[in-house]
Write a protein that holds these residues in place. Structure first.
Motif, short mmCIF file in Angstrom:
data_model
loop_
_atom_site.label_atom_id
_atom_site.label_comp_id
_atom_site.label_asym_id
_atom_site.label_seq_id
_atom_site.Cartn_x
_atom_site.Cartn_y
_atom_site.Cartn_z
N CYS A 190 10.96 0.21 -5.89
CA CYS A 190 10.28 -0.68 -6.43
C CYS A 190 9.41 -1.59 -5.46
O CYS A 190 9.92 -1.85 -4.44
CB CYS A 190 11.11 -1.46 -7.50
N THR A 191 8.32 -1.91 -5.60
CA THR A 191 7.55 -2.65 -4.73
C THR A 191 6.83 -4.00 -5.59
O THR A 191 6.35 -3.52 -6.46
CB THR A 191 6.38 -1.73 -4.03
N PHE A 192 7.30 -5.02 -5.11
CA PHE A 192 6.85 -6.10 -5.93
C PHE A 192 5.67 -6.71 -5.14
O PHE A 192 5.75 -7.53 -3.99
CB PHE A 192 7.68 -7.23 -6.09
N ASP A 193 4.43 -6.64 -5.85
CA ASP A 193 3.20 -7.64 -5.26
C ASP A 193 2.88 -7.63 -3.84
O ASP A 193 2.79 -8.47 -3.02
CB ASP A 193 3.29 -9.04 -5.62
N ALA A 194 3.14 -6.15 -3.28
CA ALA A 194 2.81 -6.16 -1.73
C ALA A 194 1.85 -4.99 -1.23
O ALA A 194 1.29 -5.02 -0.38
CB ALA A 194 4.23 -5.78 -1.29
N LEU A 195 1.89 -3.77 -2.10
CA LEU A 195 1.24 -2.73 -1.80
C LEU A 195 -0.39 -2.93 -1.41
O LEU A 195 -0.63 -2.35 -0.40
CB LEU A 195 1.16 -1.53 -2.92
N HIS A 196 -1.09 -3.94 -2.08
CA HIS A 196 -2.56 -4.10 -1.86
C HIS A 196 -2.47 -4.72 -0.50
O HIS A 196 -3.79 -4.79 -0.20
CB HIS A 196 -3.12 -4.89 -3.21
N ASP A 197 -1.75 -5.42 -0.01
CA ASP A 197 -1.72 -6.23 1.32
C ASP A 197 -1.34 -5.31 2.27
O ASP A 197 -1.54 -5.92 3.48
CB ASP A 197 -0.61 -7.48 1.28
N TYR A 198 -0.75 -3.99 2.36
CA TYR A 198 -0.70 -3.39 3.48
C TYR A 198 -2.07 -2.96 4.22
O TYR A 198 -2.93 -2.92 3.61
CB TYR A 198 0.27 -2.05 3.16
N GLY A 199 -1.97 -2.78 5.42
CA GLY A 199 -3.03 -2.13 6.06
C GLY A 199 -3.55 -1.12 5.64
O GLY A 199 -4.78 -0.80 5.68
N HIS A 200 -2.88 -0.06 5.37
CA HIS A 200 -3.07 1.10 5.02
C HIS A 200 -2.34 1.54 3.67
O HIS A 200 -1.43 2.25 3.47
CB HIS A 200 -2.88 2.19 6.03
N PRO A 201 -2.71 0.93 2.48
CA PRO A 201 -1.87 1.23 1.27
C PRO A 201 -1.71 2.54 0.77
O PRO A 201 -0.94 2.91 0.34
CB PRO A 201 -2.51 0.26 0.22
N GLU A 202 -2.81 3.47 1.03
CA GLU A 202 -2.69 4.73 0.78
C GLU A 202 -1.69 5.55 1.33
O GLU A 202 -0.92 6.29 0.97
CB GLU A 202 -4.31 5.44 0.52
N ALA A 203 -1.81 5.27 2.87
CA ALA A 203 -0.78 5.85 3.89
C ALA A 203 0.54 5.65 3.41
O ALA A 203 1.53 6.40 3.28
CB ALA A 203 -1.08 5.60 5.20
N ALA A 204 0.92 4.17 2.98
CA ALA A 204 2.22 3.71 2.47
C ALA A 204 2.72 4.27 1.10
O ALA A 204 3.86 4.86 0.96
CB ALA A 204 1.98 2.55 2.53
N ALA A 205 1.67 4.66 0.15
CA ALA A 205 1.99 5.25 -1.04
C ALA A 205 2.21 6.93 -0.92
O ALA A 205 3.15 7.34 -1.44
CB ALA A 205 0.73 4.98 -1.94
N ARG A 206 1.57 7.52 0.05
CA ARG A 206 1.77 8.80 0.51
C ARG A 206 3.04 9.08 0.95
O ARG A 206 4.07 9.92 0.72
CB ARG A 206 0.88 9.22 1.48
N ARG A 207 3.53 8.19 1.71
CA ARG A 207 4.92 8.24 2.44
C ARG A 207 6.20 8.01 1.22
O ARG A 207 7.20 8.73 1.21
CB ARG A 207 5.03 7.30 3.42
N VAL A 208 5.72 7.17 0.49
CA VAL A 208 6.65 7.02 -0.68
C VAL A 208 6.86 8.23 -1.56
O VAL A 208 7.95 8.85 -1.93
CB VAL A 208 6.32 5.72 -1.59
N ARG A 209 5.53 8.97 -1.90
CA ARG A 209 5.50 9.83 -2.50
C ARG A 209 6.32 11.06 -1.82
O ARG A 209 6.98 12.08 -2.56
CB ARG A 209 4.14 10.52 -2.90
N GLU A 210 5.92 11.23 -0.52
CA GLU A 210 6.80 12.24 0.19
C GLU A 210 8.61 12.07 0.06
O GLU A 210 9.01 12.96 0.35
CB GLU A 210 6.48 12.21 1.63
N CYS A 211 9.09 10.78 -0.12
CA CYS A 211 10.43 10.61 -0.22
C CYS A 211 10.90 10.86 -1.54
O CYS A 211 12.14 10.83 -1.66
CB CYS A 211 10.59 9.17 0.26
N LEU A 212 10.08 10.99 -2.55
CA LEU A 212 10.47 11.25 -3.86
C LEU A 212 10.89 12.71 -4.48
O LEU A 212 10.10 13.68 -3.98
CB LEU A 212 9.58 10.66 -4.97
N LEU A 213 11.75 13.02 -5.07
CA LEU A 213 12.21 14.27 -5.60
C LEU A 213 11.06 14.83 -6.67
O LEU A 213 10.75 13.64 -7.34
CB LEU A 213 13.49 14.37 -5.99
#
Length: 70
Positions: free
Chosen positions: A1-24
């Protein structure tokens, strides 16, 4: 879970991609965000990261919770 932070990351799409890669397959990521982040913008980030199923699971006038599934 991410709370009110994704839009503040320098590269939110890269961070989201990394989360997706970690999920089954079938896994979910819950993203809570404030109204200033914008649901449409976050849906674009999640789509660009490869999440195919994104839906609103809860909301208040101040926050929305998205579920992004692999």
């Amino acid at each position: 879970c991410t709370f009110d932070a994704l839009h503040d990351y320098g590269h939110p799409e890269a961070a989201a991609r990394r989360v997706r890669e970690c999920l089954l397959p079938g896994g979910s990521w819950m993203i809570a965000f404030g109204s200033q982040a914008g649901e449409r913008a976050l849906r674009g980030v999640l789509s660009g990261a490869g999440f195919g199923d994104v839906r609103v699971t809860a909301g208040t006038p101040f926050h929305t919770v998205l579920q992004a599934r692999v």
